[in-house]
Design a protein around this motif. Structure first.
Motif, PDB file in Angstrom:
ATOM      1  N   GLU A 168       0.844  -1.317   0.069  1.00 41.99           N
ATOM      2  CA  GLU A 168      -0.005   0.010  -0.047  1.00 41.99           C
ATOM      3  C   GLU A 168       0.963   1.117  -0.006  1.00 41.99           C
ATOM      4  O   GLU A 168       0.481   2.202  -0.563  1.00 41.99           O
ATOM      5  N   PRO A 185      -7.383   2.865  -2.865  1.00 37.06           N
ATOM      6  CA  PRO A 185      -6.291   3.153  -3.260  1.00 37.06           C
ATOM      7  C   PRO A 185      -5.993   4.793  -3.493  1.00 37.06           C
ATOM      8  O   PRO A 185      -4.936   5.441  -3.145  1.00 37.06           O
ATOM      9  N   ALA A 243       1.136   4.115  -2.926  1.00 41.44           N
ATOM     10  CA  ALA A 243       0.677   5.632  -2.554  1.00 41.44           C
ATOM     11  C   ALA A 243       2.041   6.494  -2.699  1.00 41.44           C
ATOM     12  O   ALA A 243       1.746   7.787  -2.385  1.00 41.44           O
ATOM     13  N   LEU A 263      -6.876   7.114  -0.565  1.00 41.49           N
ATOM     14  CA  LEU A 263      -5.410   6.683   0.329  1.00 41.49           C
ATOM     15  C   LEU A 263      -4.435   7.631   0.051  1.00 41.49           C
ATOM     16  O   LEU A 263      -3.571   8.246   0.888  1.00 41.49           O
ATOM     17  N   ALA A 264      -4.018   7.372  -1.222  1.00 48.43           N
ATOM     18  CA  ALA A 264      -2.694   8.055  -1.789  1.00 48.43           C
ATOM     19  C   ALA A 264      -3.002   9.644  -1.441  1.00 48.43           C
ATOM     20  O   ALA A 264      -1.899  10.260  -1.127  1.00 48.43           O
TER      21      ALA A 264
END
Length: 440
Positions: free
Chosen positions: A366, A425, A370, A428-429
């Motif tokens: 993850e 994703p 990111a 989150l990034a």
């Protein structure tokens, strides 16, 4: 002697909540006490000050190839872990490490937790060289019957005056003032006691023995976990044992000193035109390719020494200035961070899935997904609330939850209100990038 990326941890636990006492024994892994993980057994090799000869570094990689997963894993104390070991390999592992002088005392192997300013003596700062402290303290630790009772979590820090490892909240910190004077700090943020430079390692050992006597309870592993009265009494007791004050007198307290961040990756100018290279290690993973590139650079171009840092980096000292650019190209090609503009600069994570059964996510994958432009603040990804290996100071805390992730800015013992981010994703990034760029 030495100088955040990521990896496995030396200091599991919450970044803000101190645990007063642990029930049960100290299960911190070592080389004689392996820890069972989902990817096999794990061994932690203590490397005081992070200092390795090239020959020792080659031995460690050979051991990883022969007994483990073929990689070395940097910890937040500049130690190295071997993962993917067979649970029955302990005897062979110990024999190989003893032959390389990496296991000088079986009884003290988990007590040899010592970090040191990684650039001490190899830059142009003019600060005192503290290599003698490192050598003497390690010998004193291994020669003390009492010190064998220190937990695998108790930490010594040797700071050459720049404030870098003083920022790590060690249990006992020595800080050089000049070639004649030093300071001893007892406990994170504790008082500073003046001590002669040459007497500093012995004073640190005596303070550690005083901690053990004041703790009395083997469930108290760190100075911060001492009862209030014992913690308050420790500086005076340490000063008395070291002969720093006459009996019955309280030691004088030195004024507070500023701490400093970790050095940035890149070239470090040294005396006489020599340079050192400070390389970041993404996720703390020293693959065979990365480790061999470091060792070969140290052997062919440097002083033959490597210094692993508590920020999951490696310093290669003693290069000629004209050799540095080509060496950096080779090391960058091996996947190491060679400058502060790398997207990996300041990015760290615990081991996560599949290596850890407690983790809720593959946080390394993850974190890589990111990646973006380097942020102002370091970020650390954790697969669960334990936050193994988290940094100190100000940083962005990303924790996996059953519903996604929780992001908060941590500043010492305080933290901002967390922001919940769904398991998406892109979202989150974006949230991590925004948090890393935040300014007060």
């Amino acid at each position: 002697m030495l100088a955040a990326m990521s990896a496995t941890a030396d200091s599991p636990g919450s970044p803000v909540a101190a645990v007063a006492r642990k029930s049960g024994g100290d299960a911190c892994p070592g080389t004689l006490r392996l820890h069972r993980a989902d990817d096999g057994a794990l061994a932690r090799v203590r490397i005081p000050g992070g200092v390795l000869t090239a020959a020792q570094a080659r031995t460690l990689l050979a051991v990883a190839d022969r007994l483990g997963d073929g990689e070395l894993h940097l910890t937040s104390r500049g130690n190295l872990q071997l993962r993917g070991l067979d649970a029955e390999c302990g005897g062979e592992l110990a024999e190989l490490l003893r032959a390389a002088s990496l296991l000088p005392s079986d009884r003290h192997e988990r007590a040899r937790n010592v970090v040191a300013s990684p650039l001490s003596g190899i830059d142009t700062s003019g600060r005192p060289e503290i290599r003698s402290w490192l050598t003497e303290l390690d010998a004193l630790l291994c020669g003390s019957e009492r010190a064998a009772a220190l937990s695998g979590r108790f930490l010594f820090a040797l700071d050459d005056g720049r404030g870098d490892v003083d920022a790590l909240d060690a249990d006992l910190t020595l800080i050089a003032v000049d070639g004649a004077r030093a300071l001893l700090r007892t406990g994170p943020g504790g008082p500073l006691l003046p001590v002669p430079f040459d007497a500093a390692p012995r004073a640190a050992l005596l303070a550690a023995e005083a901690f053990l006597d004041l703790a009395a309870d083997p469930g108290v592993w760190r100075i911060s976990a001492l009862p209030d009265a014992a913690r308050a009494a420790l500086p005076a007791e340490a000063a008395r044992r070291a002969g720093l004050v006459p009996p019955g007198e309280d030691p004088p307290a030195a004024p507070p000193r500023p701490t400093a961040p970790a050095p940035a990756p890149g070239t470090v100018a040294g005396p006489g035109g020599a340079v050192a290279l400070h390389l970041g290690v993404p996720m703390g993973r020293l693959t065979g390719t990365r480790w061999r590139a470091l060792v070969e650079t140290a052997e062919r171009l440097g002083s033959g020494e490597l210094r692993c840092t508590p920020w999951r980096g490696v310093v290669v000292p003693g290069l000629a200035a004209e050799a540095a650019p080509a060496a950096l190209d080779v090391l960058a090609g091996a996947g190491l961070v060679t400058g502060p503009g790398s997207p990996w600069a300041g990015v760290g994570a615990c081991v996560g899935r599949p290596g850890c059964a407690k983790s809720l996510a593959d946080v390394r994958a993850e974190a890589e997904a990111a990646l973006g432009p380097a942020g102002r603040l370091p970020v650390y990804w954790s697969g669960c609330e334990r936050r193994c290996g988290h940094p100190h100071g100000e940083w962005i805390d990303v924790v996996a939850t059953p519903a996604g992730h929780r992001i908060a800015r941590v500043r010492g013992e305080s933290r901002d209100a967390p922001v919940a981010v769904p398991d998406d994703p892109a979202a989150l990034a974006a949230a991590v990038a925004a948090a890393r760029g935040a300014r007060t």
